[in-house]
Design a protein around this motif. Structure first.
Motif, PDB file in Angstrom:
ATOM      1  N   THR A 300       0.852  -1.182   0.000  1.00 35.50           N
ATOM      2  CA  THR A 300       0.000   0.000   0.000  1.00 35.50           C
ATOM      3  C   THR A 300       0.893   1.238   0.000  1.00 35.50           C
ATOM      4  O   THR A 300       2.119   1.150  -0.045  1.00 35.50           O
ATOM      5  CB  THR A 300      -0.928   0.032   1.222  1.00 35.50           C
ATOM      6  OG1 THR A 300      -0.169   0.408   2.391  1.00 35.50           O
ATOM      7  CG2 THR A 300      -1.585  -1.331   1.448  1.00 35.50           C
ATOM      8  N   LYS A 301       0.277   2.409   0.109  1.00 39.95           N
ATOM      9  CA  LYS A 301       1.042   3.645   0.086  1.00 39.95           C
ATOM     10  C   LYS A 301       1.894   3.853   1.340  1.00 39.95           C
ATOM     11  O   LYS A 301       2.786   4.702   1.335  1.00 39.95           O
ATOM     12  CB  LYS A 301       0.121   4.855  -0.120  1.00 39.95           C
ATOM     13  CG  LYS A 301      -0.195   5.061  -1.588  1.00 39.95           C
ATOM     14  CD  LYS A 301      -0.993   6.277  -1.960  1.00 39.95           C
ATOM     15  CE  LYS A 301      -1.096   7.379  -0.996  1.00 39.95           C
ATOM     16  NZ  LYS A 301      -1.891   8.518  -1.523  1.00 39.95           N
ATOM     17  N   THR A 305       5.492   4.847   0.235  1.00 41.08           N
ATOM     18  CA  THR A 305       5.942   6.170   0.654  1.00 41.08           C
ATOM     19  C   THR A 305       7.311   6.092   1.317  1.00 41.08           C
ATOM     20  O   THR A 305       8.204   6.906   1.029  1.00 41.08           O
ATOM     21  CB  THR A 305       4.920   6.813   1.610  1.00 41.08           C
ATOM     22  OG1 THR A 305       3.678   6.996   0.913  1.00 41.08           O
ATOM     23  CG2 THR A 305       5.399   8.162   2.106  1.00 41.08           C
ATOM     24  N   PRO A 325       0.569   0.932  -5.509  1.00 39.67           N
ATOM     25  CA  PRO A 325      -0.682   1.572  -5.079  1.00 39.67           C
ATOM     26  C   PRO A 325      -1.639   1.867  -6.232  1.00 39.67           C
ATOM     27  O   PRO A 325      -2.856   1.939  -6.025  1.00 39.67           O
ATOM     28  CB  PRO A 325      -0.204   2.879  -4.418  1.00 39.67           C
ATOM     29  CG  PRO A 325       1.179   2.588  -3.965  1.00 39.67           C
ATOM     30  CD  PRO A 325       1.744   1.697  -5.032  1.00 39.67           C
ATOM     31  N   ASP A 330      -8.393   0.986  -3.985  1.00 40.92           N
ATOM     32  CA  ASP A 330      -8.564   2.167  -3.136  1.00 40.92           C
ATOM     33  C   ASP A 330      -7.291   2.379  -2.334  1.00 40.92           C
ATOM     34  O   ASP A 330      -6.377   1.542  -2.367  1.00 40.92           O
ATOM     35  CB  ASP A 330      -9.767   1.991  -2.201  1.00 40.92           C
ATOM     36  CG  ASP A 330     -10.465   3.316  -1.892  1.00 40.92           C
ATOM     37  OD1 ASP A 330      -9.758   4.333  -1.799  1.00 40.92           O
ATOM     38  OD2 ASP A 330     -11.699   3.316  -1.738  1.00 40.92           O
ATOM     39  N   ASP A 331      -7.219   3.489  -1.608  1.00 40.41           N
ATOM     40  CA  ASP A 331      -6.064   3.797  -0.775  1.00 40.41           C
ATOM     41  C   ASP A 331      -6.313   3.394   0.672  1.00 40.41           C
ATOM     42  O   ASP A 331      -7.386   3.653   1.217  1.00 40.41           O
ATOM     43  CB  ASP A 331      -5.749   5.294  -0.814  1.00 40.41           C
ATOM     44  CG  ASP A 331      -5.052   5.716  -2.095  1.00 40.41           C
ATOM     45  OD1 ASP A 331      -4.452   4.847  -2.758  1.00 40.41           O
ATOM     46  OD2 ASP A 331      -5.101   6.909  -2.429  1.00 40.41           O
ATOM     47  N   ASP A 334      -4.775   8.136   4.149  1.00 41.20           N
ATOM     48  CA  ASP A 334      -4.777   9.524   3.686  1.00 41.20           C
ATOM     49  C   ASP A 334      -3.379  10.077   3.937  1.00 41.20           C
ATOM     50  O   ASP A 334      -2.810   9.882   5.016  1.00 41.20           O
ATOM     51  CB  ASP A 334      -5.806  10.358   4.448  1.00 41.20           C
ATOM     52  CG  ASP A 334      -7.247   9.949   4.128  1.00 41.20           C
ATOM     53  OD1 ASP A 334      -7.460   9.354   3.054  1.00 41.20           O
ATOM     54  OD2 ASP A 334      -8.128  10.215   4.962  1.00 41.20           O
ATOM     55  N   THR A 338       1.772  11.147  -3.513  1.00 43.02           N
ATOM     56  CA  THR A 338       0.667  11.297  -4.452  1.00 43.02           C
ATOM     57  C   THR A 338       1.200  11.115  -5.865  1.00 43.02           C
ATOM     58  O   THR A 338       2.388  11.338  -6.132  1.00 43.02           O
ATOM     59  CB  THR A 338      -0.016  12.667  -4.319  1.00 43.02           C
ATOM     60  OG1 THR A 338       0.960  13.700  -4.504  1.00 43.02           O
ATOM     61  CG2 THR A 338      -0.666  12.819  -2.953  1.00 43.02           C
ATOM     62  N   TYR A 339       0.305  10.711  -6.761  1.00 42.40           N
ATOM     63  CA  TYR A 339       0.675  10.391  -8.135  1.00 42.40           C
ATOM     64  C   TYR A 339      -0.006  11.354  -9.110  1.00 42.40           C
ATOM     65  O   TYR A 339      -1.171  11.704  -8.945  1.00 42.40           O
ATOM     66  CB  TYR A 339       0.237   8.975  -8.506  1.00 42.40           C
ATOM     67  CG  TYR A 339       0.978   7.875  -7.786  1.00 42.40           C
ATOM     68  CD1 TYR A 339       2.014   7.186  -8.399  1.00 42.40           C
ATOM     69  CD2 TYR A 339       0.631   7.502  -6.486  1.00 42.40           C
ATOM     70  CE1 TYR A 339       2.689   6.160  -7.762  1.00 42.40           C
ATOM     71  CE2 TYR A 339       1.300   6.485  -5.825  1.00 42.40           C
ATOM     72  CZ  TYR A 339       2.332   5.807  -6.471  1.00 42.40           C
ATOM     73  OH  TYR A 339       2.998   4.801  -5.827  1.00 42.40           O
ATOM     74  N   ASN A 358      -7.484   4.507   6.638  1.00 40.96           N
ATOM     75  CA  ASN A 358      -8.911   4.363   6.332  1.00 40.96           C
ATOM     76  C   ASN A 358      -9.396   3.042   6.917  1.00 40.96           C
ATOM     77  O   ASN A 358      -9.095   1.962   6.402  1.00 40.96           O
ATOM     78  CB  ASN A 358      -9.126   4.406   4.814  1.00 40.96           C
ATOM     79  CG  ASN A 358      -8.744   5.770   4.246  1.00 40.96           C
ATOM     80  OD1 ASN A 358      -9.041   6.796   4.840  1.00 40.96           O
ATOM     81  ND2 ASN A 358      -8.078   5.771   3.107  1.00 40.96           N
TER      82      ASN A 358
END
Length: 369
Positions: A300-301, A305, A325, A330-331, A334, A338-339, A358
């Motif tokens: 995931t992000k 990240t 991602p 979905d992400d 939050d 960002t892409y 989330n």
């Protein structure tokens, strides 16, 4: 700044399209999320996806390692004694690199937040320009050509094409179909995921060279343990060869570099056990004049990240494989990176810049976990 608590969560997010390689097919991204809370209120985030066929880590082993082994060792320990913490983690458990990576990136997130710097700047701050490739899963030649055309049209200038699942001549047909369809619109790099034997790899790569298929590099053509086979392929082809599954640690990297067994190295936090060891690999490769790619598992992000910030901090990291991602429906979080098509924005927030999880994607622990 002492560690007050370490929590784990099980998250699951479906992929919008199955991800297929020579090693596995993934339809749901499962991961263990790690949250570290310090006594001054600073929190750090990490994650560890189970990738049985590469790292050997499972959901159960990751959760156990973090909750039952690392947590008792690290509670009340000061992050200002970072090297001591790393030593304790590594002495406590052999392998389990994904579990180690999750804790490691959460610690770095806390430290960068305490310094009030984005993690990339905390680590050195070499560049702010990162552009990811996009992966073409292994399928029939026609389907892969369709996918490649779509991704190129979507603005991805580098395509990472998965091969190695079946007969090697079929792989050549796959690449021919893709190159014919997209022309020179995108750079093509191949990832065989250990799917070839050394001599057949040389024959196939030479044939692709003769056909003018213009392959940028070929990643891990042979088994992870076959350093001599990797050296043979590197010495007998003109196309650059990248080591991936062969390099988990700086010790592995040193052997690859001393043997001249590869032209490039793919660093992944989940293989290295986190940023601390990944930095050693990158620095060692830099000494040898070898460039690196930083890649990922199906993460995931959170993990991406952390990997993106690490990659942006190192001068000899010039290739980025951070499309995971973009494959998710979905992400999970939050915040974070960002892409904009293939361009990645690291953001200016301290640490990883993660705002919250989330919670609709937090799953129940499977029975027996």
């Amino acid at each position: 700044m002492k560690i007050q608590n370490i929590e784990t969560f099980h998250a699951a997010i479906p992929l919008h399209t199955p991800f297929k390689t020579a090693l596995r097919t993934v339809t749901v991204a499962e991961t263990i999320v790690v949250k570290i809370t310090c006594d001054n209120g600073v929190t750090g985030w990490g994650e560890a996806p189970p990738t049985h066929v590469i790292t050997g880590d499972s959901l159960a082993s990751i959760r156990y390692a973090v909750s039952e082994i690392f947590k008792p060792l690290l509670l009340e320990k000061s992050l200002f004694n970072h090297e001591q913490i790393v030593e304790k983690i590594n002495k406590s458990l052999v392998g389990n690199t994904s579990a180690k990576a999750a804790v490691d990136m959460a610690i770095y997130d806390c430290m960068a937040k305490h310094a009030n710097l984005p993690l990339a700047q905390y680590l050195g701050g070499y560049t702010e320009q990162i552009e990811t490739d996009y992966t073409v899963s292994v399928n029939s030649p026609e389907e892969m050509a369709d996918d490649a055309q779509k991704y190129a049209n979507d603005g991805f200038s580098v395509l990472k094409v998965k091969v190695g699942k079946d007969e090697i001549n079929q792989d050549i047909r796959r690449i021919e179909a893709i190159r014919k369809r997209i022309g020179s619109k995108a750079t093509i790099r191949l990832d065989a995921n250990q799917g070839w034997q050394a001599k057949e790899a040389v024959r196939a790569i030479r044939k692709m060279e003769d056909l003018g298929l213009d392959i940028e590099l070929i990643e891990q053509p042979v088994k992870a343990y076959d350093f001599e086979g990797l050296q043979y392929v590197t010495a007998n082809t003109e196309t650059p060869i990248m080591a991936d599954e062969s390099v988990f640690s700086s010790r592995d990297a040193r052997r690859i570099l001393e043997m001249r067994a590869a032209d490039l190295i793919n660093i992944k936090l989940m293989k290295a056990g986190g940023i601390h060891e990944a930095l050693k690999i990158a620095k060692l490769a830099h000494i040898y004049g070898v460039n690196c790619m930083v890649g990922s598992m199906i993460e995931t992000k959170i993990g991406i990240t952390a990997a993106a910030h690490f990659a942006a901090s190192q001068p000899n990291v010039n290739r980025y494989d951070f499309d995971a991602p973009l494959m998710l429906a979905d992400d999970l979080i939050d915040g974070g990176v960002t892409y904009k098509q293939n361009a990645i924005d690291l953001g200016a927030e301290p640490g990883l810049g993660i705002e919250r999880i989330n919670e609709q994607f937090i799953a129940e622990w499977p029975v027996g976990y």
